[in-house]
Motif scaffolding. Structure first.
Motif, short mmCIF file in Angstrom:
data_model
loop_
_atom_site.label_atom_id
_atom_site.label_comp_id
_atom_site.label_asym_id
_atom_site.label_seq_id
_atom_site.Cartn_x
_atom_site.Cartn_y
_atom_site.Cartn_z
N ALA A 1 -20.02 -68.43 -3.72
CA ALA A 1 -19.65 -69.52 -4.65
C ALA A 1 -18.78 -70.52 -3.89
N PHE A 2 -17.91 -69.98 -3.06
CA PHE A 2 -17.15 -70.80 -2.12
C PHE A 2 -17.92 -70.72 -0.80
N PRO B 1 -18.15 -72.73 3.08
CA PRO B 1 -17.75 -73.82 3.98
C PRO B 1 -18.92 -74.46 4.73
N ILE C 1 -21.10 -76.23 3.02
CA ILE C 1 -21.60 -77.09 1.94
C ILE C 1 -21.70 -78.56 2.37
N ASP D 1 -17.85 -77.82 6.23
CA ASP D 1 -16.97 -78.63 5.38
C ASP D 1 -15.74 -77.79 5.08
N GLY E 1 -13.08 -79.09 3.69
CA GLY E 1 -12.30 -79.92 2.77
C GLY E 1 -11.46 -79.14 1.79
N ALA E 2 -11.83 -77.89 1.52
CA ALA E 2 -11.07 -77.10 0.55
C ALA E 2 -9.96 -76.28 1.19
N ASP F 1 -1.75 -80.75 -3.58
CA ASP F 1 -1.46 -79.53 -2.82
C ASP F 1 0.00 -79.59 -2.40
N SER G 1 -7.05 -78.16 -8.08
CA SER G 1 -8.34 -78.84 -7.92
C SER G 1 -8.74 -79.36 -9.28
N ARG H 1 -11.19 -87.48 -8.03
CA ARG H 1 -12.24 -88.08 -7.22
C ARG H 1 -13.62 -87.72 -7.77
N ILE I 1 -16.58 -81.03 -6.26
CA ILE I 1 -16.71 -79.60 -5.96
C ILE I 1 -18.09 -79.18 -6.41
N PRO J 1 -22.73 -74.02 -4.86
CA PRO J 1 -23.87 -73.87 -3.94
C PRO J 1 -25.04 -73.17 -4.62
N ASP K 1 -4.92 -73.55 -2.02
CA ASP K 1 -5.87 -74.67 -2.03
C ASP K 1 -7.30 -74.14 -2.18
N THR L 1 -10.17 -74.18 -5.47
CA THR L 1 -11.55 -74.66 -5.38
C THR L 1 -12.53 -73.54 -5.78
N VAL M 1 -15.25 -73.34 -9.03
CA VAL M 1 -16.70 -73.09 -8.96
C VAL M 1 -17.08 -71.89 -9.82
P1 ADP Z 1 -8.98 -82.11 -3.01
O1 ADP Z 1 -9.62 -82.53 -1.73
O2 ADP Z 1 -8.91 -83.20 -4.02
O3 ADP Z 1 -7.72 -81.33 -2.83
P2 ADP Z 1 -10.22 -79.57 -3.49
O4 ADP Z 1 -9.10 -78.91 -2.83
O5 ADP Z 1 -10.64 -79.06 -4.80
O6 ADP Z 1 -9.98 -81.13 -3.67
O7 ADP Z 1 -11.43 -79.47 -2.51
C1 ADP Z 1 -12.60 -80.20 -2.71
C2 ADP Z 1 -13.34 -80.17 -1.41
O8 ADP Z 1 -13.83 -78.86 -1.17
C3 ADP Z 1 -14.58 -81.04 -1.39
O9 ADP Z 1 -14.26 -82.37 -1.02
C4 ADP Z 1 -15.42 -80.35 -0.35
O10 ADP Z 1 -14.98 -80.75 0.92
C5 ADP Z 1 -15.08 -78.89 -0.54
N1 ADP Z 1 -15.99 -78.14 -1.41
C6 ADP Z 1 -16.69 -78.57 -2.49
N2 ADP Z 1 -17.39 -77.58 -3.07
C7 ADP Z 1 -17.14 -76.45 -2.32
C8 ADP Z 1 -17.57 -75.09 -2.39
N3 ADP Z 1 -18.39 -74.66 -3.33
N4 ADP Z 1 -17.11 -74.23 -1.45
C9 ADP Z 1 -16.26 -74.66 -0.47
N5 ADP Z 1 -15.81 -75.92 -0.36
C10 ADP Z 1 -16.24 -76.81 -1.27
#
Ligand code: ADP
Ligand code: MG
Length: 280
Positions: free
Chosen positions: A78-79, A81, A83, A133, A135-136, A163, A203, A208, A212, A215, A237, A241, A245
Motif C-alpha cells: 500500500a506504501f 516507493p 510509485i 519516489d 516524497g513520503a 512535518d 498527510s 496539494r 497520495i 498503488p 511522515d 502517508t 492509503v
Molecule cells: P507532503 O509532501 O505534503 O508532506 P505526504 O507526506 O503525505 O505529503 O507525502 C506525499 C508524497 O508521498 C507524494 O508526493 C508522493 O511523493 C509520495 N506517495 C504518494 N503515494 C504514495 C504511496 N502509496 N506510497 C509511498 N509514497 C507515496
C-alpha cells in the motif's frame, strides 16, 4: 527566535535559541536531502541509479530507501516507493523550482519488489525500469537531520509544512503545543497535542490535492487527513502517508502495530484514534 526559509517546496521554520551557524547547518540538511532524493531533478542520486547494476549509495539514499522498502513490505505494498512513474502519469511531474517537466521511466507493473538492497555492500539494485519516489520520507528525514544539529540546544521546534519535530520545551517552559488542522476549514483546528522530543506529521488531501496514490488502485480515499506522533519524523511522515492509503481501520491497526500515536479524519469528518493518544 524563529527563522523561516522556503525549502523542499514548502516553508521550513525553525524556533530555537542557538548561534547562527548551527541554524544554517540545520537548514542545509533540507537542500542536501533534496539533492540526493529528488524525483524531479535528473541529476539527483536517486534519478541516476541505473537499471540492472548494483550501485553503491550514499547513506541518505540507502537509509531512506531501506526504510521505505521495509514499510512497503509491512503494508503489503500500500506504501510503495516505486510509485514515481504513476505520480508523473497523473501530472505530478514538474520540478516546483523550475517548472520543468521530465519524462521518467516505469510501468504500472513495477513495484517495491523490483528494488533489492544489499545491507553489507550498501548497494541498490533496480531490476526493471521504474522511478523511485521518496516524497513520503525525504522531508521527515531532513527534519530529523536538522533536529540532530539542534540537539545541543535542547529546546527547539522544526516545522516543515505539516512535518514537525519538537525538542524539549517551548519558550514558556511548557511542552510544545501542535495543532492538527481541520481538513475542511483552514481556520479551525481538529485537535491539539502537547509533545516534547517527538515528531508530529500530517498527510492531508487539502494542501496539494490528491497527491497520495493507492498503488492497488482502490477507489476514492477514505481519509482526509492522517496525523502521526512518533519518535522521529521519517517514521511519522511515512506512516502518515501509509495510513492515508490504508484507510481508517487498517491505518489505525498499522499505527498501533508500529507503536505510534495517530489521528485519522475521514472526508465525512469522522475521527479514528490509536488506543494510546496524547491530548492537550
Ligand atoms: P507532503 O509532501 O505534503 O508532506 P505526504 O507526506 O503525505 O505529503 O507525502 C506525499 C508524497 O508521498 C507524494 O508526493 C508522493 O511523493 C509520495 N506517495 C504518494 N503515494 C504514495 C504511496 N502509496 N506510497 C509511498 N509514497 C507515496
Ligand atoms: Mg509527509
Amino acid at each position: 527566535m524563529i527563522r523561516t526559509m522556503p525549502l523542499m517546496g514548502t516553508v521550513v521554520s525553525i524556533t530555537v535559541d542557538a548561534p547562527e551557524p548551527a541554524i544554517s547547518r540545520a537548514f542545509d540538511w533540507f537542500r542536501e536531502v533534496e539533492a540526493v532524493c529528488s524525483r524531479f531533478d535528473p541529476a539527483s542520486e536517486l534519478r541516476q541509479l541505473p537499471v540492472g547494476t548494483a550501485t553503491a549509495a550514499s547513506p541518505i539514499l540507502f537509509e531512506s530507501l531501506s526504510f521505505a522498502l521495509q514499510l512497503a513490505r509491512e503494508t503489503d505494498g500500500a506504501f510503495d516507493p516505486t510509485i514515481g512513474s504513476r505520480m508523473a502519469a497523473r501530472g505530478y511531474n514538474r520540478d516546483y523550482r523550475t517548472g520543468a517537466a521530465s519524462e521518467v521511466p516505469g510501468s504500472d507493473e513495477a513495484s517495491f519488489r523490483d528494488v533489492v538492497l544489499d545491507a553489507g555492500e550498501r548497494t541498490i539494485l533496480i531490476t526493471r525500469p521504474l522511478t523511485l519516489d521518496l516524497g513520503a520520507v525525504a522531508k521527515g528525514l531532513a527534519v530529523d537531520a536538522a533536529a540532530r544539529e539542534l540537539q545541543p540546544f535542547q529546546n527547539f521546534c522544526i516545522d516543515a509544512g505539516g512535518d514537525m519535530y519538537c525538542g524539549g520545551v517551548n519558550p514558556q517552559g511548557r511542552p510544545w503545543r501542535v495543532g492538527v488542522r481541520h481538513p475542511r476549514d483552514r481556520d479551525r483546528l481538529a485537535d491539539r497535542f502537547e509533545v516534547r522530543d517527538c515528531a508530529v506529521c500530517t498527510s492531508g488531501d487539502y494542501e496539494r490535492g490528491a497527491h497520495i496514490l493507492d498503488p492497488r488502485g482502490n477507489g476514492a480515499p477514505q481519509v482526509a487527513s492522517a496525523t502521526v506522533i512518533g519518535p522521529n519524523a521519517m517514521l511519522a511522515d511515512a506512516l502518515a502517508t501509509a495510513a492515508f492509503v490504508l484507510g481508517p481501520a487498517r491505518g489505525i491497526a498499522l499505527l498501533e502495530r508500529m507503536d505510534v500515536q495517530g489521528l485519522l479524519i475521514t472526508p465525512a469528518l469522522e475521527q479514528f484514534r490509536t488506543r494510546q493518544s496524547a491530548h492537550a
